[in-house]
Write a protein that holds these residues in place. Structure first.
Motif, mmCIF file in Angstrom:
data_model
loop_
_atom_site.group_PDB
_atom_site.id
_atom_site.type_symbol
_atom_site.label_atom_id
_atom_site.label_comp_id
_atom_site.label_asym_id
_atom_site.label_seq_id
_atom_site.Cartn_x
_atom_site.Cartn_y
_atom_site.Cartn_z
ATOM 1 N N ARG A 364 -13.374 103.413 -64.177
ATOM 2 C CA ARG A 364 -12.455 103.728 -65.277
ATOM 3 C C ARG A 364 -10.990 103.695 -64.863
ATOM 4 N N GLY A 365 -10.474 102.501 -64.733
ATOM 5 C CA GLY A 365 -9.087 102.341 -64.318
ATOM 6 C C GLY A 365 -8.931 102.140 -62.832
ATOM 7 N N LYS A 366 -10.030 101.727 -62.162
ATOM 8 C CA LYS A 366 -10.033 101.415 -60.727
ATOM 9 C C LYS A 366 -9.758 102.629 -59.840
ATOM 10 N N TYR A 367 -9.996 103.845 -60.355
ATOM 11 C CA TYR A 367 -9.827 105.016 -59.514
ATOM 12 C C TYR A 367 -10.773 104.959 -58.325
ATOM 13 N N GLU A 368 -10.288 105.388 -57.174
ATOM 14 C CA GLU A 368 -11.052 105.457 -55.923
ATOM 15 C C GLU A 368 -11.581 104.087 -55.527
ATOM 16 N N ALA A 369 -10.777 103.053 -55.774
ATOM 17 C CA ALA A 369 -11.207 101.684 -55.514
ATOM 18 C C ALA A 369 -10.453 101.078 -54.350
ATOM 19 N N ASN A 370 -11.081 100.097 -53.735
ATOM 20 C CA ASN A 370 -10.342 99.090 -52.982
ATOM 21 C C ASN A 370 -10.170 97.903 -53.927
ATOM 22 N N ASP A 371 -8.978 97.354 -53.968
ATOM 23 C CA ASP A 371 -8.682 96.218 -54.838
ATOM 24 C C ASP A 371 -8.066 95.128 -53.964
ATOM 25 N N ALA A 372 -8.852 94.108 -53.629
ATOM 26 C CA ALA A 372 -8.390 93.064 -52.707
ATOM 27 C C ALA A 372 -7.250 92.275 -53.334
ATOM 28 N N ASP A 373 -6.293 91.863 -52.494
ATOM 29 C CA ASP A 373 -5.161 91.114 -53.032
ATOM 30 C C ASP A 373 -5.541 89.657 -53.282
ATOM 31 N N ALA A 374 -4.705 88.988 -54.064
ATOM 32 C CA ALA A 374 -4.992 87.614 -54.487
ATOM 33 C C ALA A 374 -5.107 86.673 -53.304
ATOM 34 N N GLU A 375 -4.267 86.885 -52.294
ATOM 35 C CA GLU A 375 -4.280 86.001 -51.129
ATOM 36 C C GLU A 375 -5.632 86.052 -50.413
ATOM 37 N N TYR A 376 -6.179 87.258 -50.294
ATOM 38 C CA TYR A 376 -7.453 87.368 -49.573
ATOM 39 C C TYR A 376 -8.607 86.828 -50.410
ATOM 40 N N VAL A 377 -8.576 87.057 -51.708
ATOM 41 C CA VAL A 377 -9.604 86.464 -52.580
ATOM 42 C C VAL A 377 -9.545 84.943 -52.469
ATOM 43 N N GLY A 378 -8.343 84.394 -52.453
ATOM 44 C CA GLY A 378 -8.188 82.945 -52.304
ATOM 45 C C GLY A 378 -8.713 82.437 -50.980
ATOM 46 N N TRP A 379 -8.481 83.213 -49.929
ATOM 47 C CA TRP A 379 -8.970 82.832 -48.593
ATOM 48 C C TRP A 379 -10.499 82.793 -48.574
ATOM 49 N N ILE A 380 -11.122 83.815 -49.147
ATOM 50 C CA ILE A 380 -12.592 83.863 -49.208
ATOM 51 C C ILE A 380 -13.123 82.700 -50.037
ATOM 52 N N ARG A 381 -12.485 82.405 -51.172
ATOM 53 C CA ARG A 381 -12.900 81.266 -51.996
ATOM 54 C C ARG A 381 -12.894 79.971 -51.189
ATOM 55 N N ARG A 382 -11.809 79.731 -50.501
ATOM 56 C CA ARG A 382 -11.697 78.480 -49.725
ATOM 57 C C ARG A 382 -12.769 78.419 -48.638
ATOM 58 N N LEU A 383 -12.977 79.539 -47.985
ATOM 59 C CA LEU A 383 -13.989 79.588 -46.923
ATOM 60 C C LEU A 383 -15.370 79.259 -47.473
ATOM 61 N N TYR A 410 -12.210 102.835 -47.077
ATOM 62 C CA TYR A 410 -12.010 103.547 -45.814
ATOM 63 C C TYR A 410 -11.551 102.598 -44.705
ATOM 64 N N LEU A 411 -12.034 101.367 -44.718
ATOM 65 C CA LEU A 411 -11.536 100.391 -43.755
ATOM 66 C C LEU A 411 -10.184 99.836 -44.178
ATOM 67 N N ALA A 412 -9.957 99.750 -45.490
ATOM 68 C CA ALA A 412 -8.664 99.285 -45.968
ATOM 69 C C ALA A 412 -7.537 100.196 -45.500
ATOM 70 N N ALA A 413 -7.865 101.453 -45.225
ATOM 71 C CA ALA A 413 -6.853 102.398 -44.760
ATOM 72 C C ALA A 413 -6.241 101.982 -43.419
ATOM 73 N N TYR A 414 -6.936 101.135 -42.662
ATOM 74 C CA TYR A 414 -6.379 100.615 -41.400
ATOM 75 C C TYR A 414 -5.366 99.499 -41.645
ATOM 76 N N GLY A 415 -5.262 99.031 -42.872
ATOM 77 C CA GLY A 415 -4.339 97.950 -43.187
ATOM 78 C C GLY A 415 -4.947 96.571 -43.117
ATOM 79 N N MET A 416 -6.241 96.481 -42.837
ATOM 80 C CA MET A 416 -6.901 95.177 -42.764
ATOM 81 C C MET A 416 -7.173 94.633 -44.162
ATOM 82 N N GLU A 417 -7.373 93.324 -44.257
ATOM 83 C CA GLU A 417 -7.804 92.715 -45.509
ATOM 84 C C GLU A 417 -9.314 92.913 -45.644
ATOM 85 N N ILE A 418 -9.744 93.364 -46.812
ATOM 86 C CA ILE A 418 -11.173 93.628 -47.012
ATOM 87 C C ILE A 418 -11.526 93.432 -48.474
ATOM 88 N N ILE A 419 -12.732 92.940 -48.691
ATOM 89 C CA ILE A 419 -13.239 92.721 -50.043
ATOM 90 C C ILE A 419 -14.732 93.016 -50.060
#
Length: 457
Positions: A364-383, A410-419
């Motif tokens: 409900r409004g992405k509360y308590e979510a990880n929301d991957a950025d567009a660049e990383y979604v694009g990277w996964i798509r290409r891969l 919880y892993l996103a808190a380290y600053g890594m890209e994650i989806i």
């Protein structure tokens, strides 16, 4: 424009998910079915997080990989890459716990000349699904002297099974039928039936309970007090099975999230010439919010790097993690044709359309979510596109209806890209979840190419 040109333009511009069976070779189809046989054996062996961690440890050590086990319920497997580890990692994290019934610390009691175990359910379950079905008991009991015994009973055909009783329909009108579904079954009535033989005569108090305690002493060398220092899980009895006349589906307990755990294990074992150092992380307690020492909130990942790099600085560990790419390997809820109204169909995952990329979780409004950025979604798509991984996107139900969390934040808190990325499942959190063999194969394939990937695609 000519009709042929319009058709070509439509193919170029439109996006439509693809059915796995339409996109793969006959050889890959055979591989998906053979992989499913191995997967079912993993499910049968791994009905608790301890059992899953033990299976993973044995498989990884046979291949000579670095393994870090933590409290026998969380584990990391590492495969060194060609590049310097300080350039970042490829991390896939899954969870190996599943909804179940746990025994309370003082579980054994008798009533109406029957003996039961008191339970406390673990994770999100529909309580009615656990009644009137064969159940098995798995777990560890620590004795007074510190030694322990592991038990598993109800899985072999010669074993007895156990059950939670249900009310006959003739008497259920007021007790169950007139209540809301969530209230119809009281948690305190989810007691596991374990026996009915007495020991002693009519003057012997609690003689039915006494018989069971005597039996447990003979079988496992334990007394009632030992159950206070025990972790006993009640799970569905029986093996994972093929589903359907065509055997294209898999039914079994614990596929959320052991299907992802299996695929990430198989992927790190099979990946070749990986450029980045690969880590497959298998964690506990996700189903109850990732609390506790063996969960995603623990420091297991930092401990693994500290040990592997021989005491690096904290700044160095954080620098490595911030340069890393990760997949939160968790399932999504597949579109159920009988309950389409609970999904927004254009954005719902479907069985058979490959591994599901879930950009965001939460509710409900992405509360308590990880929301991957567009660049990383694009990277996964290409891969995935480059390596012919059949994939789709999904979210867990309509915006105001569904939602759910994973370990990604919880892993996103380290600053890594994650989806989040994993196969869709039907009957999720039930004792008999349903997955698709094509999705299993594409999840494995997607995880493997991820482990093998470099920065450039």
């Amino acid at each position: 424009m000519k009709q042929e040109e319009i058709k070509k333009l439509k193919e170029e511009l439109f996006y439509e998910p693809k059915l796995v069976w339409d996109e793969i070779t006959e050889e890959e189809k055979e591989r998906s079915f053979s992989l499913a046989e191995e997967y079912k054996k993993f499910l049968d062996y791994s009905k608790t997080e301890r059992e899953a961690a033990g299976y993973i440890k044995d498989a990884a050590e046979r291949e000579g990989l670095y393994v870090k086990m933590f409290r026998e319920k969380a584990i990391a497997v590492l495969k060194k890459g060609k590049e310097d580890i300080r350039n970042g990692l490829r991390i896939i994290v899954s969870h190996i716990d599943a909804p179940r019934l746990d025994l309370k610390q003082r579980p054994i009691y008798e009533n109406v000349d029957l003996v039961f175990l008191k339970t406390h359910y673990y994770g999100g379950i529909k309580k009615y699904q656990w009644l009137a079905r064969p159940l098995a008991i798995h777990g560890r009991i620590v004795k007074a002297d510190g030694s322990y015994v592991d038990i598993k009973i109800g899985e072999d055909e010669s074993d007895p099974v156990f059950t939670v009783l249900d009310l006959l329909p003739h008497l259920a009108k007021k007790e169950q039928y007139e209540k809301k579904l969530a209230d119809a079954i009281e948690a305190e009535k989810m007691n596991v039936l374990i026996g009915s033989l007495p020991l002693g005569d009519r003057e012997t108090k609690e003689r039915f309970k006494l018989f069971i305690l005597k039996k447990l002493k003979e079988m496992y060398g334990i007394v009632e007090e030992d159950l206070i220092s025990a972790e006993i899980e009640v799970v569905p009895a029986g093996k994972a099975r093929d589903v359907g006349f065509d055997r294209s589906l898999i039914g079994g307990y614990g596929q959320d999230d052991r299907i992802c755990a299996f695929c990430s294990l198989r992927a790190i074992l099979d990946c070749k010439d990986n450029k980045k150092t690969a880590i497959a992380l298998f964690l506990d307690k996700e189903e109850i919010g990732s609390e506790g020492a063996t969960s995603a909130k623990s420091k297991l990942l930092e401990a693994v790097l500290s040990e592997f790099l021989e005491k690096p600085s904290v700044a160095e560990i954080y620098s490595i993690l911030m340069k890393s790419k990760a997949i939160s390997a968790d399932v999504n809820g597949a579109l159920d044709p009988d309950y389409k109204n609970l999904h927004e169909e254009r954005n719902a995952a479907k069985l058979g359309y490959g591994v599901c990329i879930t950009k965001f979780t939460g509710h409900r409004g992405k509360y308590e979510a990880n929301d991957a950025d567009a660049e990383y979604v694009g990277w996964i798509r290409r891969l995935f596109n480059k390596n012919r991984v059949v994939w789709q996107t999904g979210e867990l139900g309509k915006v105001d209806e569904g939602g759910g969390g994973t370990v990604a934040k919880y892993l996103a808190a380290y600053g890594m890209e994650i989806i989040d990325c994993g196969p869709p499942i039907l009957s999720m959190h039930s004792p008999f979840e349903i997955s698709h063999k094509g999705d299993l194969y594409m999840t494995y394939k997607g995880y493997r190419v991820f482990f093998e990937s470099g920065d450039e695609i």
